[in-house]
Every structure is written in C-alpha cells, then in structure tokens.
Design a protein around this motif. Structure first.
Motif, PDB file in Angstrom:
ATOM      1  N   ASP A   1     -14.824   6.255   1.155  1.00  0.00           N
ATOM      2  CA  ASP A   1     -15.903   5.315   1.411  1.00  0.00           C
ATOM      3  C   ASP A   1     -15.292   4.161   2.213  1.00  0.00           C
ATOM      4  O   ASP A   1     -14.495   3.385   1.673  1.00  0.00           O
ATOM      5  N   ILE A   2     -15.646   4.086   3.469  1.00  0.00           N
ATOM      6  CA  ILE A   2     -14.982   3.149   4.387  1.00  0.00           C
ATOM      7  C   ILE A   2     -15.812   1.879   4.528  1.00  0.00           C
ATOM      8  O   ILE A   2     -17.019   1.928   4.794  1.00  0.00           O
ATOM      9  N   ASP A   3     -15.144   0.743   4.361  1.00  0.00           N
ATOM     10  CA  ASP A   3     -15.816  -0.551   4.427  1.00  0.00           C
ATOM     11  C   ASP A   3     -15.779  -1.165   5.820  1.00  0.00           C
ATOM     12  O   ASP A   3     -16.699  -1.884   6.210  1.00  0.00           O
ATOM     13  N   VAL A   4     -14.726  -0.908   6.565  1.00  0.00           N
ATOM     14  CA  VAL A   4     -14.583  -1.509   7.885  1.00  0.00           C
ATOM     15  C   VAL A   4     -13.688  -0.617   8.741  1.00  0.00           C
ATOM     16  O   VAL A   4     -12.771   0.041   8.234  1.00  0.00           O
ATOM     17  N   VAL A   5     -13.989  -0.589  10.031  1.00  0.00           N
ATOM     18  CA  VAL A   5     -13.190   0.183  10.991  1.00  0.00           C
ATOM     19  C   VAL A   5     -12.436  -0.786  11.889  1.00  0.00           C
ATOM     20  O   VAL A   5     -13.000  -1.772  12.365  1.00  0.00           O
ATOM     21  N   PHE A   6     -11.166  -0.504  12.113  1.00  0.00           N
ATOM     22  CA  PHE A   6     -10.368  -1.260  13.078  1.00  0.00           C
ATOM     23  C   PHE A   6     -10.145  -0.328  14.265  1.00  0.00           C
ATOM     24  O   PHE A   6      -9.246   0.496  14.268  1.00  0.00           O
ATOM     25  N   PRO A   7     -11.001  -0.425  15.304  1.00  0.00           N
ATOM     26  CA  PRO A   7     -10.886   0.484  16.441  1.00  0.00           C
ATOM     27  C   PRO A   7      -9.854  -0.033  17.445  1.00  0.00           C
ATOM     28  O   PRO A   7     -10.080  -1.037  18.119  1.00  0.00           O
ATOM     29  N   VAL A   8      -8.724   0.641  17.546  1.00  0.00           N
ATOM     30  CA  VAL A   8      -7.689   0.203  18.487  1.00  0.00           C
ATOM     31  C   VAL A   8      -7.593   1.163  19.669  1.00  0.00           C
ATOM     32  O   VAL A   8      -6.524   1.398  20.215  1.00  0.00           O
ATOM     33  N   LEU A   9      -8.734   1.709  20.064  1.00  0.00           N
ATOM     34  CA  LEU A   9      -8.781   2.545  21.257  1.00  0.00           C
ATOM     35  C   LEU A   9      -8.796   1.652  22.493  1.00  0.00           C
ATOM     36  O   LEU A   9      -9.389   0.572  22.492  1.00  0.00           O
ATOM     37  N   HIS A  10      -8.150   2.113  23.542  1.00  0.00           N
ATOM     38  CA  HIS A  10      -8.122   1.394  24.808  1.00  0.00           C
ATOM     39  C   HIS A  10      -8.815   2.245  25.873  1.00  0.00           C
ATOM     40  O   HIS A  10      -8.658   3.463  25.911  1.00  0.00           O
ATOM     41  N   GLY A  11      -9.571   1.576  26.736  1.00  0.00           N
ATOM     42  CA  GLY A  11     -10.201   2.284  27.847  1.00  0.00           C
ATOM     43  C   GLY A  11     -11.537   2.900  27.480  1.00  0.00           C
ATOM     44  O   GLY A  11     -12.116   2.624  26.420  1.00  0.00           O
ATOM     45  N   PRO A  12     -12.053   3.778  28.368  1.00  0.00           N
ATOM     46  CA  PRO A  12     -13.353   4.418  28.130  1.00  0.00           C
ATOM     47  C   PRO A  12     -13.365   5.225  26.835  1.00  0.00           C
ATOM     48  O   PRO A  12     -12.333   5.653  26.336  1.00  0.00           O
TER      49      PRO A  12
ATOM     50  N   GLY B   1     -14.111   4.184  23.861  1.00  0.00           N
ATOM     51  CA  GLY B   1     -13.561   3.511  22.697  1.00  0.00           C
ATOM     52  C   GLY B   1     -13.578   2.004  22.815  1.00  0.00           C
ATOM     53  O   GLY B   1     -14.022   1.310  21.905  1.00  0.00           O
ATOM     54  N   GLU B   2     -13.093   1.495  23.937  1.00  0.00           N
ATOM     55  CA  GLU B   2     -13.053   0.051  24.152  1.00  0.00           C
ATOM     56  C   GLU B   2     -14.255  -0.426  24.952  1.00  0.00           C
ATOM     57  O   GLU B   2     -14.454  -1.622  25.126  1.00  0.00           O
ATOM     58  N   ASP B   3     -15.063   0.489  25.438  1.00  0.00           N
ATOM     59  CA  ASP B   3     -16.121   0.173  26.396  1.00  0.00           C
ATOM     60  C   ASP B   3     -17.502   0.038  25.774  1.00  0.00           C
ATOM     61  O   ASP B   3     -18.505   0.011  26.477  1.00  0.00           O
ATOM     62  N   GLY B   4     -17.584  -0.022  24.445  1.00  0.00           N
ATOM     63  CA  GLY B   4     -18.873  -0.161  23.782  1.00  0.00           C
ATOM     64  C   GLY B   4     -19.436   1.130  23.229  1.00  0.00           C
ATOM     65  O   GLY B   4     -20.376   1.099  22.433  1.00  0.00           O
ATOM     66  N   THR B   5     -18.871   2.275  23.630  1.00  0.00           N
ATOM     67  CA  THR B   5     -19.413   3.545  23.151  1.00  0.00           C
ATOM     68  C   THR B   5     -19.149   3.740  21.665  1.00  0.00           C
ATOM     69  O   THR B   5     -20.060   4.069  20.893  1.00  0.00           O
ATOM     70  N   LEU B   6     -17.914   3.549  21.228  1.00  0.00           N
ATOM     71  CA  LEU B   6     -17.596   3.661  19.808  1.00  0.00           C
ATOM     72  C   LEU B   6     -18.295   2.560  19.020  1.00  0.00           C
ATOM     73  O   LEU B   6     -18.833   2.807  17.929  1.00  0.00           O
TER      74      LEU B   6
END
Length: 363
Positions: A101-112, A114-119
């Motif tokens: 059960d995940i409370d928060v995501v730390f998205p450390v993707l760079h570029g399209p 992931g970092e571009d609003g899609t994720l």
C-alpha cells in the motif's frame, strides 16, 4: 504508528534511463528506513514496470557503464481506481500478489515518459501523491521552447533561438539562424542530461548537429551561444516557503567545449563543481531572484534546479529549469544544499514530507 511507504520510480523509456537509475541509487541510500518503508519500482527501457532492488549499490556507475533496469518478466500493476493505495504484481504464471500500500511516489525519471508530465498525469488520475512538479509544470519544464516562452512572459532574459518543428530542415530558416551568430548550440527541444546537444562553430556543422538532435526529439532548438560562467541554483519548496540555495558553478577543462553528458556523469578529472561559488553581491541577488521567478513561471513544486549564464560584465541570462534534477549525492542539486547546511538525507526527508501533505484530487 505504521510507517508510510514510498515507492521510488526510476529507469524509463527515455535516453536518460541510466542516469535515472543512478539518481535512484542516491535517493534509495538517503531515505531513512526507520521512518519509511521503501519499494523500488524499476521501469525497463521498453516500459515494463518491475519490482527492482532497493539496494543503493545496485544502481552505481561501474567502469563507466550506467546501470539499467532488467526485465524479469513480472509486471507491477497500478491501483485500479482513484483512492486505492494497493499496488500488485503479476507473476510469470499470471498469478497476482500484493506488493504494498503505497502512500507517496518519488519519481526520479529523467526525460520523456517520466519527467514530462506523463507519469505525473497517471498518478493524478489515481489520486496518488508524489514528489515534485505537477503535470503542467513538468511538461513546460521538459519542452525548452515553451519553457522559454514562460520565462519571457515572466520578464526573464533568455537566449535568442530558432525552432525547427518536426520534419523541418535548417535550410528553410537559414537567414534567421545566421542572424543568431556563432557559436550556436543545437538541442533536442525535449531532452535532458545534455543528450543530443552539439556546439556549432561553423555553419557547415549545422546539418550534422540537427541530425544528432533529431535522434532524441523531432523538435529542435538552435540557440545563440552565450559566453559566460555556468551558474546553477537549487530551489526547494514546501507548502509555506520557496527556498533558494547558494549558487554553484560548473568549470570545464580538457577537451570539453561545454558541460555535455560525459562531463556530467563520466568524467572525474576535467570538470570542477564549485559549491558555493563566488559572485558579486548584486549578481548573486539577481541569480537568486531569477531562480525563484523561473520556478514560479512554470508552476514548479517541490524541487528544481535553475541554470543561468553570467557574463563578464555581470549580465545574467536564464538557460533552463530542470524539474527533476540529477539527485546523486555528488550531483549539483544536493551539493548546493549541502553548502547551505542541508544534508542529503534531510533534503530527501523534506521532499517526502512535503509530498505527503500535497493536495490530491481536484486542485
């Protein structure tokens, strides 16, 4: 009390896959396991979501080679509806098991992808809290054309440029390109980590530079070169304040004409990162002011790194904002905060706590 669970998401389909993995290693090593349960979500280069190792050492650069997320054949399944925190895994045999059960995501993707609003958009659809910029800020921060439009609207000085839209050839814009003068920098409009960037000192080199940029993005920016010091500033925002770090400086030597991908991640001799650096008092104030204004201009949240040029006569020009900057312990973002007394684990803790307070659903 039950510890909250953070999922660190990394890898992804962009050309910055390996850089994202290295950043993940830094973040995984900084999270206080006494305060957080940690799940490592690796996304392969083909886009499969997997359960990855949460050992920071698994994501280090070894002998100049960047790490990658392996495809183990299992697939992480996101929650099925908004407000559902249960993430599951589909096994090789089609069986489904509970992951966390995940409370928060730390998205450390760079570029399209992931970092571009899609994720960020996918997480918003499911009311999942996450670290960093939202959908619009991520998209604007990823696209250098619209980023500069936002900066100009906020009254910030930027470098003149010519945009080549998909399928356009530089010959169709040659008069405008020549008017920029030399040197030129040719960049993919939507890429980071200096991927696909070339310096052009002779217009005969232009076509090859555009061809290289197009391998990363069909839209290309051709910018006037700016002579000056490369200065960076880290921004950290909570619900109540926007803080700006002391400025850092990148000094390249050897065979580097600019701070390219190899200089950023693979060189250990000809690149110096000065944190903090020395600027005249008035110039330092302008750099800090521009960093705050750039952060607000794109609507960023949580964190960002703002890069500027400072000319010999003290003129400051904004280069770009990075809404998910490199985050290894040796990266400029945490190093600039360390120079202000905010160490890496504390920085990660602030970002996670801020994300847990983030509004979800309709804003």
């Amino acid at each position: 009390m039950t510890k909250p669970t953070v999922a660190v998401a990394f890898g992804g389909r962009s050309s910055e896959h390996g850089v994202s993995c290295v950043t993940a290693g830094g973040v995984l090593g900084a999270i206080d396991r006494e305060k957080w349960n940690v799940v490592a979500l690796g996304i392969t280069s083909e886009g499969r979501w997997t359960v990855a190792s949460d050992d920071p050492g698994a994501w280090a650069i070894v002998d100049g080679a960047l790490p990658t997320v392996a495809d183990d054949g299992e697939t992480v399944l996101l929650p099925v509806s908004a407000g559902n925190r249960s993430w599951r895994v589909e096994g090789h045999d089609g069986s489904i098991r509970h992951l966390a059960d995940i409370d928060v995501v730390f998205p450390v993707l760079h570029g399209p992808f992931g970092e571009d609003g899609t994720l960020q958009g996918a997480l918003e659809l499911l009311d999942i809290r996450y670290v960093g910029a939202g959908v619009l800020a991520s998209a604007v921060g990823m696209d250098k054309q619209f980023m500069k439009t936002a900066f100009k609207d906020a009254g910030l000085p930027v470098t003149p440029d010519v945009v080549l839209y998909p399928g356009e050839h530089p010959e169709g814009h040659i008069a405008d390109i020549e008017a920029l003068g030399l040197p030129l920098f040719v960049k993919p409009a939507r890429a980071g980590s200096s991927m696909g960037i070339s310096r052009v000192d002779d217009l005969a080199e232009l076509e090859a530079a555009v061809a290289e940029a197009v391998t990363h993005d069909p839209k290309v920016l051709i910018e006037r070169g700016v002579s000056g010091r490369e200065i960076e500033t880290a921004v950290l925002a909570t619900e109540t304040e926007v803080r700006v770090s002391p400025a850092g400086e990148i000094v390249t030597g050897g065979d580097y004409d600019f701070y390219d991908f190899e200089a950023k991640y693979l060189d250990d001799g000809d690149v110096r990162l000065l944190c903090p650096t020395t600027l005249p008092a008035g110039v330092a104030d302008v750099v800090a002011d521009y960093a705050r204004r750039a952060f607000r201009a794109v609507g960023a949240e949580g964190l960002a790194r703002v890069d500027v040029f400072v000319s010999e006569d003290g003129v400051v020009t904004v280069n770009e904002i990075n809404t998910m900057p490199g985050f290894t312990p040796s990266s400029m973002y945490p190093r600039m905060w360390a120079s202000a007394g905010v160490e890496y684990p504390e920085l990660v803790q602030v970002l996670l706590e801020t994300a847990l307070e983030r509004r979800i659903g309709l804003r």
